[in-house]
Design an enzyme around this catalytic site. Sequence first.
Site, short mmCIF file in Angstrom:
data_model
loop_
_atom_site.label_atom_id
_atom_site.label_comp_id
_atom_site.label_asym_id
_atom_site.label_seq_id
_atom_site.Cartn_x
_atom_site.Cartn_y
_atom_site.Cartn_z
N SER A 1 0.85 -1.19 0.00
CA SER A 1 0.00 0.00 0.00
C SER A 1 0.88 1.24 0.00
CB SER A 1 -0.86 0.02 1.26
OG SER A 1 -1.54 1.24 1.40
N TYR B 1 -1.86 -0.49 10.68
CA TYR B 1 -2.08 -0.93 9.29
C TYR B 1 -0.83 -0.60 8.46
CZ TYR B 1 -3.96 -1.12 4.54
OH TYR B 1 -4.16 -1.41 3.21
P1 NDP Z 1 -11.54 -5.98 0.08
O1 NDP Z 1 -12.05 -5.83 1.48
O2 NDP Z 1 -12.50 -5.80 -1.04
O3 NDP Z 1 -10.81 -7.37 -0.10
C1 NDP Z 1 -10.07 -7.97 0.94
C2 NDP Z 1 -9.96 -9.45 0.62
O4 NDP Z 1 -9.18 -10.07 1.65
C3 NDP Z 1 -11.31 -10.14 0.60
O5 NDP Z 1 -11.37 -11.04 -0.49
C4 NDP Z 1 -11.35 -10.90 1.91
O6 NDP Z 1 -12.09 -12.10 1.76
C5 NDP Z 1 -9.87 -11.23 2.09
N1 NDP Z 1 -9.59 -11.54 3.48
C6 NDP Z 1 -9.69 -10.75 4.57
N2 NDP Z 1 -9.41 -11.44 5.67
C7 NDP Z 1 -9.11 -12.71 5.27
C8 NDP Z 1 -8.76 -13.90 5.94
N3 NDP Z 1 -8.64 -13.95 7.28
N4 NDP Z 1 -8.54 -15.01 5.22
C9 NDP Z 1 -8.66 -15.00 3.87
N5 NDP Z 1 -9.00 -13.91 3.18
C10 NDP Z 1 -9.22 -12.77 3.88
O7 NDP Z 1 -10.35 -4.93 -0.01
P2 NDP Z 1 -9.25 -4.62 -1.15
O8 NDP Z 1 -9.53 -5.34 -2.40
O9 NDP Z 1 -9.12 -3.15 -1.17
O10 NDP Z 1 -7.95 -5.19 -0.44
C11 NDP Z 1 -7.03 -6.06 -1.06
C12 NDP Z 1 -5.63 -5.69 -0.63
O11 NDP Z 1 -5.31 -4.39 -1.12
C13 NDP Z 1 -5.43 -5.63 0.89
O12 NDP Z 1 -4.20 -6.23 1.23
C14 NDP Z 1 -5.37 -4.13 1.16
O13 NDP Z 1 -4.63 -3.83 2.32
C15 NDP Z 1 -4.71 -3.62 -0.10
N6 NDP Z 1 -4.88 -2.21 -0.40
C16 NDP Z 1 -6.14 -1.68 -0.55
C17 NDP Z 1 -6.30 -0.33 -0.77
C18 NDP Z 1 -7.65 0.30 -0.86
O14 NDP Z 1 -7.74 1.55 -0.82
N7 NDP Z 1 -8.73 -0.45 -1.03
C19 NDP Z 1 -5.14 0.56 -0.90
C20 NDP Z 1 -3.87 -0.10 -0.75
C21 NDP Z 1 -3.77 -1.44 -0.52
P3 NDP Z 1 -13.04 -12.78 2.86
O15 NDP Z 1 -13.62 -11.69 3.70
O16 NDP Z 1 -14.05 -13.51 2.02
O17 NDP Z 1 -12.14 -13.71 3.60
#
Ligand code: NDP
Length: 250
Positions: A143, A156
Amino acid sequence: MSDELATKVAIVTGASSGIGEATGRALARAGAKVVLTARRGERLDALAADIHTAGGEALALPADIANRDAVRTVVDTTVDTYGRVDILVNNAGIMPLSPMSKCQVDEWDRMIDVNIKGLLYGVAAVLPAMLAQGTGHIVNVSSVAGRRPFPGGTVYAATKFAVRCISAGLRLELSPTDKIRVTDIAPGVVETELQDSIADTEVRERFQTNWADKTPLTPDDVARAVLYVVTQADRVNVNEILVRPTDQPT
Ligand code: NDP
């Protein structure tokens, strides 16, 4: 559909929404066999069905990334099914922001478990197969917060600093000798469900107010960055991509 990644097998973590879902679709469109993992199995099944309808190949394997054995089972099942694993997109993450003064230690633990330990479990599970193949590509989603902390986002950001450090160390140790490529993708603000994990109303509202008149990235914008790095020639190791919305100042 294209055949650019026709021989490749890719695992995408956090594939049930946001960046992971878009990346799963993009890799499948490029011809990769895609293994989709996250906790919400029904979302993964729906995505796999969409990919099959579009003529692609996908396998939905629900797992909690914070469970080391579950992550290993995902990778073992991938290798049993497709014979190899070429790409790991280490994307699963959570962002329960709060001020340090509130001492939300359970949330800190959870972020460390998912964003750092879960990512490492993914690395540990794919490395034996990649080392045996003599090829592989690990794409870690960090990020912009992995380059600077922000109020409410100290822990975070710390997890994302760790991701960036892990990416750099993996490259140093594995790229020149073992032909395993490593990319750290650092997005700015992306419109996804990530903010839903913010329980602290003050921080959530501040975030929403700051972005009320700005345009964030879409998940597809980040998926295109992933596609770019994994479709380069074997000699090309794109180590870092930082992609901000044009509207994002810091
Ligand atoms: P979302 O919340 O849409 O996606 C997060 C994903 O992580 C979901 O598919 C969720 O699936 C999965 N997840 C969370 N906890 C678990 C767990 N314990 N086991 C397995 N899967 C898990 O957010 P984003 O798409 O934005 O996030 C994706 C990545 O991008 C993250 O690492 C985030 O930190 C990073 N990011 C996002 C930014 C933003 O502004 N959105 C900016 C910079 C980085 P489920 O709940 O079904 O398990």
